[in-house]
Design a protein around this motif. Structure first.
Motif, PDB file in Angstrom:
ATOM      1  N   GLN A  38      21.412  -8.882  11.191  1.00  0.00           N
ATOM      2  CA  GLN A  38      22.513  -9.678  11.714  1.00  0.00           C
ATOM      3  C   GLN A  38      23.319  -8.946  12.774  1.00  0.00           C
ATOM      4  N   LYS A  39      23.955  -9.754  13.605  1.00  0.00           N
ATOM      5  CA  LYS A  39      24.912  -9.246  14.586  1.00  0.00           C
ATOM      6  C   LYS A  39      26.320  -9.524  14.085  1.00  0.00           C
ATOM      7  N   HIS A  40      27.162  -8.506  14.065  1.00  0.00           N
ATOM      8  CA  HIS A  40      28.580  -8.687  13.759  1.00  0.00           C
ATOM      9  C   HIS A  40      29.312  -8.845  15.086  1.00  0.00           C
ATOM     10  N   GLU A  41      30.043  -9.944  15.221  1.00  0.00           N
ATOM     11  CA  GLU A  41      30.618 -10.270  16.531  1.00  0.00           C
ATOM     12  C   GLU A  41      31.476  -9.133  17.096  1.00  0.00           C
ATOM     13  N   GLY A  42      32.296  -8.532  16.251  1.00  0.00           N
ATOM     14  CA  GLY A  42      33.152  -7.459  16.763  1.00  0.00           C
ATOM     15  C   GLY A  42      32.492  -6.097  16.692  1.00  0.00           C
ATOM     16  N   ASN A  43      31.872  -5.795  15.545  1.00  0.00           N
ATOM     17  CA  ASN A  43      31.478  -4.418  15.275  1.00  0.00           C
ATOM     18  C   ASN A  43      30.127  -4.002  15.854  1.00  0.00           C
ATOM     19  N   SER A  44      29.196  -4.948  16.028  1.00  0.00           N
ATOM     20  CA  SER A  44      27.855  -4.546  16.458  1.00  0.00           C
ATOM     21  C   SER A  44      27.894  -3.829  17.803  1.00  0.00           C
ATOM     22  N   ASP A  45      28.740  -4.293  18.718  1.00  0.00           N
ATOM     23  CA  ASP A  45      28.869  -3.604  19.999  1.00  0.00           C
ATOM     24  C   ASP A  45      29.806  -2.400  19.890  1.00  0.00           C
ATOM     25  N   ALA A  46      30.944  -2.582  19.171  1.00  0.00           N
ATOM     26  CA  ALA A  46      31.947  -1.510  19.105  1.00  0.00           C
ATOM     27  C   ALA A  46      31.381  -0.241  18.473  1.00  0.00           C
ATOM     28  N   LEU A  99      21.221  -6.663   6.847  1.00  0.00           N
ATOM     29  CA  LEU A  99      21.536  -5.423   7.558  1.00  0.00           C
ATOM     30  C   LEU A  99      22.267  -5.784   8.842  1.00  0.00           C
ATOM     31  N   TRP A 100      23.447  -5.183   9.037  1.00  0.00           N
ATOM     32  CA  TRP A 100      24.080  -5.268  10.351  1.00  0.00           C
ATOM     33  C   TRP A 100      23.341  -4.315  11.273  1.00  0.00           C
ATOM     34  N   MET A 101      23.233  -4.728  12.527  1.00  0.00           N
ATOM     35  CA  MET A 101      22.581  -3.867  13.517  1.00  0.00           C
ATOM     36  C   MET A 101      23.572  -3.628  14.658  1.00  0.00           C
ATOM     37  N   THR A 102      23.755  -2.376  15.059  1.00  0.00           N
ATOM     38  CA  THR A 102      24.590  -2.125  16.245  1.00  0.00           C
ATOM     39  C   THR A 102      23.719  -2.279  17.489  1.00  0.00           C
ATOM     40  N   GLY A 103      24.340  -2.732  18.576  1.00  0.00           N
ATOM     41  CA  GLY A 103      23.568  -3.016  19.786  1.00  0.00           C
ATOM     42  C   GLY A 103      22.482  -4.032  19.499  1.00  0.00           C
ATOM     43  N   TYR A 104      22.870  -5.084  18.789  1.00  0.00           N
ATOM     44  CA  TYR A 104      21.921  -6.078  18.255  1.00  0.00           C
ATOM     45  C   TYR A 104      20.976  -6.613  19.328  1.00  0.00           C
ATOM     46  N   ASP A 105      21.547  -6.948  20.493  1.00  0.00           N
ATOM     47  CA  ASP A 105      20.719  -7.531  21.563  1.00  0.00           C
ATOM     48  C   ASP A 105      20.522  -6.541  22.707  1.00  0.00           C
ATOM     49  N   TYR A 106      20.469  -5.247  22.354  1.00  0.00           N
ATOM     50  CA  TYR A 106      20.312  -4.220  23.394  1.00  0.00           C
ATOM     51  C   TYR A 106      18.836  -3.840  23.610  1.00  0.00           C
ATOM     52  N   SER A 107      17.992  -4.034  22.578  1.00  0.00           N
ATOM     53  CA  SER A 107      16.580  -3.635  22.741  1.00  0.00           C
ATOM     54  C   SER A 107      15.702  -4.535  21.891  1.00  0.00           C
ATOM     55  N   ASN A 108      14.398  -4.419  22.087  1.00  0.00           N
ATOM     56  CA  ASN A 108      13.488  -5.265  21.313  1.00  0.00           C
ATOM     57  C   ASN A 108      13.161  -4.667  19.938  1.00  0.00           C
ATOM     58  N   ILE A 109      13.875  -3.618  19.541  1.00  0.00           N
ATOM     59  CA  ILE A 109      13.735  -3.106  18.171  1.00  0.00           C
ATOM     60  C   ILE A 109      14.195  -4.178  17.173  1.00  0.00           C
TER      61      ILE A 109
END
Ligand SMILES: [Zn+2]
Length: 514
Positions: free
Chosen positions: A416-424, A390-400
């Protein structure tokens, strides 16, 4: 992917998730284990083959197809035994809105140059912000998003009465190009062009011909809906456009859009509630969301003009149904109340979730998280096969993240964190409305972009249902954990990107008070 955060430490309030090795089903609490068995590939396929069927005509907001989808989702919530909205016997949060629109048949465009003439009608257009136009034989100026500097150098008013044509970035590039489109919008206004049209190949796009307006929303319209840029979809026009020189051309365009009309529409968020079992924690809430709308229909190509939106976001919608139904079957319900919701109008600017955030059924300050589900069904990511993840958006934004990572250990799914898309995509998806209210909120997806994204080929036959069931079980375990444990999720204060969300959470009247 780039990095993982320590998984286990934060989780030990929930005993069953504290295994270093993926535990077997025997380690699951019986309630969760039985709910796992209620999730099945065939059940997901059954739901999705209806939600993404041609009958529903691409579920544009508003449309009869969207209303049929809403009735179907409500029927499933009813079947599962979820509670309706408190004080009512309805699963619908009604949104009485206005719709400013022009009939597609009344829109015409003609492109002419050196003996060639291309005539297109409104079915080839996406018009988010309809404004009457009557442009005749205007000279065409060919611009390029990659070379906006050229426009910057033109003096004010230099394109008065002219029509600016340019090509669109591929859908996969749209996030990166959004700021360029805004820049273009500003330039075109300064240069006083009569119209700006993005020319696209093929059928990608939608039959959206209007602007939805919440009469109670006094804020200025969202950027996407505000732009006067028109998108037109035609291979023929794209080929003619390609052969034009950059800048001034000898081509001419005529464009007619009649005065838009305004009508009343009733839009619906569909909400089913699983009441919490703890006398105190039941007054705190966890949202599980997905958008059930898509982009409607277009002029048929090879007999098909329906954007079925199976993966986007029929897959998230039926995942909400499936997870809700499985959790409603638990003998011991989780301690917090879970609010399962499918929303309207995502494709036109995240409308349904922002509507809920402005008209919450349950207090936002007592809402601990939003788990939003998108693109849950396909595994043929545009960047390569992507299963069991599973891609996660805001991967390192919260402890979820920690909760999902532990849940994934139960099911063999990696978060997983997608380098471009997880934040975008964090601020471009339905979770954004809740994040802006300060609620830790993330979107999870199997793929960000896939070959039929916003195309006619996004059909239910192309879904990987076994993988989707596995992802559903992962989400269920995480949702159960969030709803069961005493700790409330929080934003990562080490990440400056969360500053605005943490500030929103701490602002007066929006403190978490679980
Ligand atoms: Zn979507």
């Amino acid at each position: 992917m780039a990095f993982r955060t320590p998984v286990i430490t934060a989780l030990c309030t929930v005993v069953f998730l504290c295994y270093a090795e993926p535990p077997t089903a025997a380690h699951l609490p019986p309630a969760v284990s039985s709910a796992f068995h209620r999730i099945s590939p065939d059940s997901l396929k059954g739901h999705l083959s209806f939600i993404a069927s041609d009958l529903l005509e691409g579920r544009n907001t508003p449309s009869p197809g969207l209303d049929i989808a809403a009735e179907y989702i409500a029927a499933q919530f009813r079947r599962a035994g979820l509670q309706p909205i408190p004080g009512t016997n309805s699963y619908f949060q009604m949104a009485p809105w206005k719709y400013r629109t022009v009939p597609a048949g009344a829109v015409t465009m003609t492109f002419e140059r050196a003996g060639e003439r291309i005539r297109l009608d409104g079915t080839r257009f996406t018009i988010l912000n309809p404004q009457a136009r009557d442009i005749r034989d205007a000279a065409v100026y060919k611009a390029s998003l990659e070379n906006l500097g050229r426009l910057n150098h033109l003096p004010e008013g230099a394109l008065e009465g002219k029509v600016v044509l340019l090509t669109a970035p591929a859908p996969s590039q749209m996030a990166k190009q959004a700021h360029r489109l805004r820049d273009l919008d500003r330039q075109v206004e300064r240069l006083q062009a009569a119209a700006t049209m993005i020319v696209r190949k093929g059928s990608v796009g939608g039959g959206i011909h209007g602007q939805l307006i919440d009469p109670e929303d006094s804020r200025p319209p969202r950027q996407e809906a505000d732009s006067g840029i028109l998108a037109v979809y035609s291979n023929e026009l794209a080929a003619a456009f390609e052969s034009l020189p950059e800048g001034e051309t000898a081509a001419k365009v005529s464009l007619r859009i009649p005065e838009p009309g305004e009508s009343s529409v009733e839009l619906k968020n569909v909400i089913g509630i699983l009441p919490g079992s703890d006398p105190k924690l039941k007054d705190t809430y966890l949202l599980v969301t997905a958008h059930y709308d898509h982009i409607g229909t277009t002029a048929p190509e090879n007999g098909d003009g329906i954007y079925n939106g199976a993966n986007d976001d029929g897959s998230g919608t039926v995942s909400v149904i499936e997870i809700a139904s499985a959790m409603a079957s638990m003998e011991q319900r989780p301690r917090r109340t879970i609010v399962f919701m499918t929303v309207f109008g995502e494709e036109q600017g995240l409308l349904g979730d922002y509507y809920y955030a402005r008209h919450p059924i349950f207090p936002l300050e007592k809402t601990i998280a939003d788990i939003n589900l998108e693109h849950m069904g396909r595994t043929d990511d545009s960047e390569g096969p992507h299963a069991n993840s599973l891609w996660m958006t805001g991967y390192d934004y919260s402890n979820i993240l920690d909760v999902f990572t532990a849940a994934g250990m139960l099911t063999g799914v990696e978060i997983q964190k997608h380098e471009g898309n997880s934040d975008a995509f964090f601020s471009r998806s339905d979770n954004a409305a809740y994040a802006e209210s300060g609620i830790p909120a993330h979107t999870f997806c199997a793929v960000f972009l896939f070959p039929d994204y916003h195309g006619l080929g996004d059909e239910w036959q192309k879904i990987d249902y076994d993988n989707m069931a596995r992802l559903n079980r992962t989400v269920l375990a995480a949702v159960w954990t969030l709803a069961e444990r005493s700790a409330v999720p929080h934003w990562n204060d080490q990440n400056v990107k969360t500053d605005r969300y943490r500030e929103a959470r701490q602002s007066e009247g929006n403190k978490v008070n679980p």
